[in-house]
Design a protein around this motif. Structure first.
Motif, PDB file in Angstrom:
ATOM      1  N   ASP A 186      24.399 -16.738 -13.648  1.00 21.41           N
ATOM      2  CA  ASP A 186      24.061 -17.164 -12.293  1.00 21.41           C
ATOM      3  C   ASP A 186      23.454 -18.562 -12.340  1.00 21.41           C
ATOM      4  O   ASP A 186      22.250 -18.724 -12.481  1.00 21.41           O
ATOM      5  CB  ASP A 186      23.066 -16.179 -11.671  1.00 21.41           C
ATOM      6  CG  ASP A 186      22.595 -16.664 -10.306  1.00 21.41           C
ATOM      7  OD1 ASP A 186      23.231 -17.596  -9.764  1.00 21.41           O
ATOM      8  OD2 ASP A 186      21.609 -16.120  -9.790  1.00 21.41           O
ATOM      9  N   ASP A 196      23.103 -20.602 -10.042  1.00 29.83           N
ATOM     10  CA  ASP A 196      22.433 -21.011  -8.818  1.00 29.83           C
ATOM     11  C   ASP A 196      20.951 -20.646  -8.840  1.00 29.83           C
ATOM     12  O   ASP A 196      20.199 -21.045  -7.960  1.00 29.83           O
ATOM     13  CB  ASP A 196      23.095 -20.340  -7.607  1.00 29.83           C
ATOM     14  CG  ASP A 196      24.476 -20.906  -7.366  1.00 29.83           C
ATOM     15  OD1 ASP A 196      24.634 -22.130  -7.574  1.00 29.83           O
ATOM     16  OD2 ASP A 196      25.392 -20.145  -7.001  1.00 29.83           O
ATOM     17  N   ARG A 216      17.119 -20.744  -9.393  1.00 27.71           N
ATOM     18  CA  ARG A 216      16.204 -21.881  -9.545  1.00 27.71           C
ATOM     19  C   ARG A 216      14.780 -21.353  -9.618  1.00 27.71           C
ATOM     20  O   ARG A 216      14.447 -20.337  -8.986  1.00 27.71           O
ATOM     21  CB  ARG A 216      16.304 -22.835  -8.351  1.00 27.71           C
ATOM     22  CG  ARG A 216      17.599 -23.631  -8.292  1.00 27.71           C
ATOM     23  CD  ARG A 216      17.708 -24.602  -9.461  1.00 27.71           C
ATOM     24  NE  ARG A 216      18.941 -25.360  -9.415  1.00 27.71           N
ATOM     25  CZ  ARG A 216      20.107 -24.937  -9.911  1.00 27.71           C
ATOM     26  NH1 ARG A 216      20.182 -23.763 -10.494  1.00 27.71           N
ATOM     27  NH2 ARG A 216      21.174 -25.684  -9.833  1.00 27.71           N
ATOM     28  N   ASP A 254      20.447 -28.313 -12.334  1.00 26.11           N
ATOM     29  CA  ASP A 254      21.239 -29.099 -11.383  1.00 26.11           C
ATOM     30  C   ASP A 254      22.267 -29.927 -12.135  1.00 26.11           C
ATOM     31  O   ASP A 254      23.436 -29.970 -11.809  1.00 26.11           O
ATOM     32  CB  ASP A 254      20.328 -30.045 -10.581  1.00 26.11           C
ATOM     33  CG  ASP A 254      19.579 -29.308  -9.493  1.00 26.11           C
ATOM     34  OD1 ASP A 254      19.933 -28.142  -9.238  1.00 26.11           O
ATOM     35  OD2 ASP A 254      18.633 -29.889  -8.921  1.00 26.11           O
ATOM     36  N   GLN A 261      24.911 -27.937 -13.751  1.00 28.75           N
ATOM     37  CA  GLN A 261      25.842 -27.442 -12.757  1.00 28.75           C
ATOM     38  C   GLN A 261      26.802 -28.544 -12.310  1.00 28.75           C
ATOM     39  O   GLN A 261      27.997 -28.314 -12.201  1.00 28.75           O
ATOM     40  CB  GLN A 261      25.058 -26.926 -11.551  1.00 28.75           C
ATOM     41  CG  GLN A 261      25.760 -25.805 -10.846  1.00 28.75           C
ATOM     42  CD  GLN A 261      24.860 -25.171  -9.808  1.00 28.75           C
ATOM     43  OE1 GLN A 261      23.877 -25.778  -9.380  1.00 28.75           O
ATOM     44  NE2 GLN A 261      25.189 -23.981  -9.405  1.00 28.75           N
TER      45      GLN A 261
END
Lengths: 470, 223
Positions: free
Chosen positions: A207, A209, A211, A233, A236
């Protein structure tokens, strides 16, 4: 047996270590206090009995043994906290408040005093015998008699014991409070760590995403969270870049390859039917292949720059020098095409970047300008420092320009405006320039050129803006 | 010229072999780094063409091993890796030139022939002479038939490179790489314009043109 999680945390272990150190220090402190206070009590008692002894000796010297005897009886009856014993030279008791001396010194010389600790036996008022610690001093008087003066020090001792107890109590309190505080801090810290661990675990499970929460306390946990978030970030972006690059290459090569295949097929059929010229078809196919390869290289370069996020091998150099190099390369071509070529380079500037990529970007801009500016026009290459400190390379031409609404679009890959389709080119030139700009933390700005002059214009001004060299 | 081709792609090696043989060279082939190393140790070659990525021993390791043994045979690396870093790494390992796959055969042959020439210019030359053309590298002057030709600095460098490779085809990419030191591919004919300016300076007013255009390849300076 495994300890509960909280007890295995680093802050808790640190708390324990700290408490151990503190306990050691407190013990040393206690020992010092004990020695200081207990010693002080003994010393004061010694002083008092010495003073008493001196006053009795003075009375003896002045008025003889009877006066001392009298004085002793009086003093023993009063509230003075001393024990007295006056003895004959052979040690037998004359008078006093105790039966016999606790100090054996029959042979001591006149004027020599001997000190000692001893204990006196007393009853506690309920018929039980208790021993009290005491200090005493004994001296042979000038007439041979022996005088003993002592004092019960149990009260002083009790005082010391009280202090010691208070210190122990304080120590215990500190340990308990420290432990509690340590647990509290540990729980807080391990909660923060737990949150970070959850993020790491989530990312590990795919995952990307996830944070970490930033609590706004601006402490090292926030710093770590921000660092982790930034890293994620970037990761990604990079992954998206790679994925995008793969998709883009597949997509971007499919159309030219389809075209090439169609041409080859047509040529093959034509030659088979005896219509076409095989040699010409092969030459055409070779040209097409070169075109595909060029497109491939350009797409790959763009994709790599986008995926890397940052141009490799950046160094400080003078942008004017680079621009002068390219001006020298392109000037004859402009002249040949009947274009006026101008250059304006600010001096003593520094820029950080990959020289080769920036050279290629400028070459692409100049290529475009040469291609789209009709004969009789002009091209201007400029290098300057903006008031913001940014370094700007710009190429201005007097060609037809790009309408306002299309400016954002022409930077995209393979976008070629209608009236430019007749010119050779892949439609990747500006995209590569934009990728180079981004890979240097800079940007590309398109604006109108010098405006319409007769048949010319309004022109296009493309600026490659790089951040100030730190 | 004796050329060692070390390439694991057998078809590509075959094509190279055929082309170079047609151009009058003798070729020996090896299909991996180890075979290439022993072939290089066994024979004398004028140039080696070495693929970078091969089984058993990669091209960079092979060339490093040869260089350690003192073998100075010029090496042209072939590679699918075209990034600047890859190029620099290849040249550091002892390569003399670097060609990114896929390449045009004319480019390969031009570079191979340019490399063989390199070897002969071991001593420091101060004077280059090609036919009627004379270049003084110290005074930075050029004469043809005793007549001085005024050249811009870049034109001088361009002519120097062409004189050092006189009689050989040099491609536009080679000129951009070796004279301007750029590794990109301009979309306009910038190199052609520079060459034609040079040509007008050295050939105009003389009975014979020395600077020839080689169709499909590039240029050649004939004595």
């Amino acid at each position: 047996m495994r300890l509960p999680r909280l007890f295995r945390t680093t802050p808790f272990r640190l708390t324990l270590l700290f408490l151990a150190l503190f306990a050691a220090a407190a013990s040393a402190f206690l020992a010092y206090i004990y020695l200081a206070t207990a010693g002080e009590a003994t010393r004061r008692t010694d002083q008092n009995i010495t003073r008493e002894m001196r006053s009795l000796v003075a009375a003896y010297d002045r008025a003889g043994v009877d006066a001392v005897n009298q004085s002793l009886i009086e003093r023993a009856a009063s509230e003075r906290p001393f024990l007295y014993l006056l003895m004959k030279p052979d040690g037998s008791r004359i008078s006093g408040s105790i039966a016999e001396t606790p100090i054996e010194d029959a042979g001591a010389a006149v004027g020599v005093s001997t000190r000692a600790s001893f204990s006196v036996t007393d009853d506690d008022g309920q018929g039980r015998l208790v021993k009290h610690p005491a200090r005493g001093i004994q001296e042979r008087l000038s007439g041979g008699e022996i005088l003993f003066v002592g004092a019960d020090i149990s009260e002083d001792q009790a005082y010391v014991v009280k202090i010691t107890r208070a210190l122990w109590g304080a120590g215990a309190l500190v340990v308990v409070l420290g432990l509690a505080g340590g647990l509290l801090v540990s729980r807080n810290v391990s909660r923060s760590m737990g949150a970070l661990n959850d993020v790491v675990a989530a990312v590990r499970n795919g995952d990307f995403d996830a944070r970490a929460a930033v609590r706004g306390a601006r402490d090292e946990f926030d710093e770590l969270s921000e660092g982790i978030n930034e890293m994620l970030d970037r990761l990604q972006r990079s992954m998206a870049g790679h994925r995008h690059a793969g998709d883009a290459i597949a997509h971007d090569l499919r159309s030219p390859l389809t075209r090439l295949r169609a041409r080859l097929e047509t040529a093959y059929l034509d030659v088979e039917a005896g219509k076409g010229d095989a040699e010409e078809a092969l030459a055409q196919a070779l040209d097409d292949t070169d075109g595909v390869l060029k497109t491939f290289s350009a797409v790959l370069a763009i994709a790599r720059l986008q995926a890397a996020g940052q141009a490799p091998d950046q160094a400080l150099f003078d942008p004017a020098e680079l621009a002068a190099d390219l001006a020298e390369l392109y000037e004859p071509t402009c002249e040949d095409k009947g274009l006026e070529f101008g250059a304006e380079f600010a001096k003593n500037l520094q820029v950080r970047g990959n020289r080769e990529f920036l050279a290629q970007a400028l070459a692409n801009l100049l290529d475009n300008a040469v291609k789209y500016t009709p004969s009789g026009g002009a091209i201007m290459l400029r290098v300057r420092r903006r008031s913001s400190g940014e370094i700007e390379f710009s190429v201005t031409d007097t060609g037809p320009g790009v309408p306002d609404e299309d400016r954002a679009r022409v930077v995209e890959r393979f976008v070629r405006l209608e009236n430019s389709r007749s010119e050779p080119g892949s439609g990747l030139g500006l995209s590569l320039v934009a990728a180079v700009a981004e890979a240097h933390g800079g940007r590309l700005e398109l604006s109108e050129g010098p405006g319409k002059v007769g048949e010319m214009g309004p022109g296009l001004r493309v600026a490659l803006i790089l951040p100030r060299a730190a | 010229m004796r050329i060692l081709i070390v390439e694991d792609d057998l078809e590509a090696a075959e094509v190279m072999d055929r082309g170079l043989t047609e151009a009058g060279h003798q070729c020996v082939r090896a299909s991996d780094g180890e075979a290439g190393l022993s072939a290089a140790q066994a024979g004398e070659f004028d140039v080696m063409i070495v693929d970078r990525m091969m089984p058993r021993m990669d091209g960079v390791s092979m060339v490093q091993a040869l260089r350690r043994e003192g073998d100075q045979t010029p090496v042209l690396f072939l590679s699918a890796l075209g990034e600047i870093n890859d190029r620099v790494e290849g040249l550091k390992a002892g390569g003399d030139d670097y060609l990114v796959k896929p390449y045009a055969f004319v480019e390969l042959i031009a570079r191979v022939e340019a490399l063989s020439r390199r070897r002969e210019t071991g001593s420091v030359q101060t004077l280059l002479r090609v036919g009627e053309l004379e270049m003084d590298l110290i005074a930075r002057t050029v004469h043809r038939q005793g007549k001085e030709i005024d050249l811009q600095p870049r034109e001088f460098q361009l002519l120097e490179f062409m004189m050092r490779h006189a009689g050989q085809s040099v491609t536009r990419t080679m000129l951009l790489e070796k004279v301007w030191e750029y590794h990109f591919d301009p979309q306009t004919n910038v190199i052609d314009v520079h060459v034609s300016r040079l040509r007008s300076k050295i050939d105009k007013g003389f009975d014979r043109a020395m600077l020839q255009t080689v169709r499909g390849a590039g240029y050649r300076l004939d004595p």
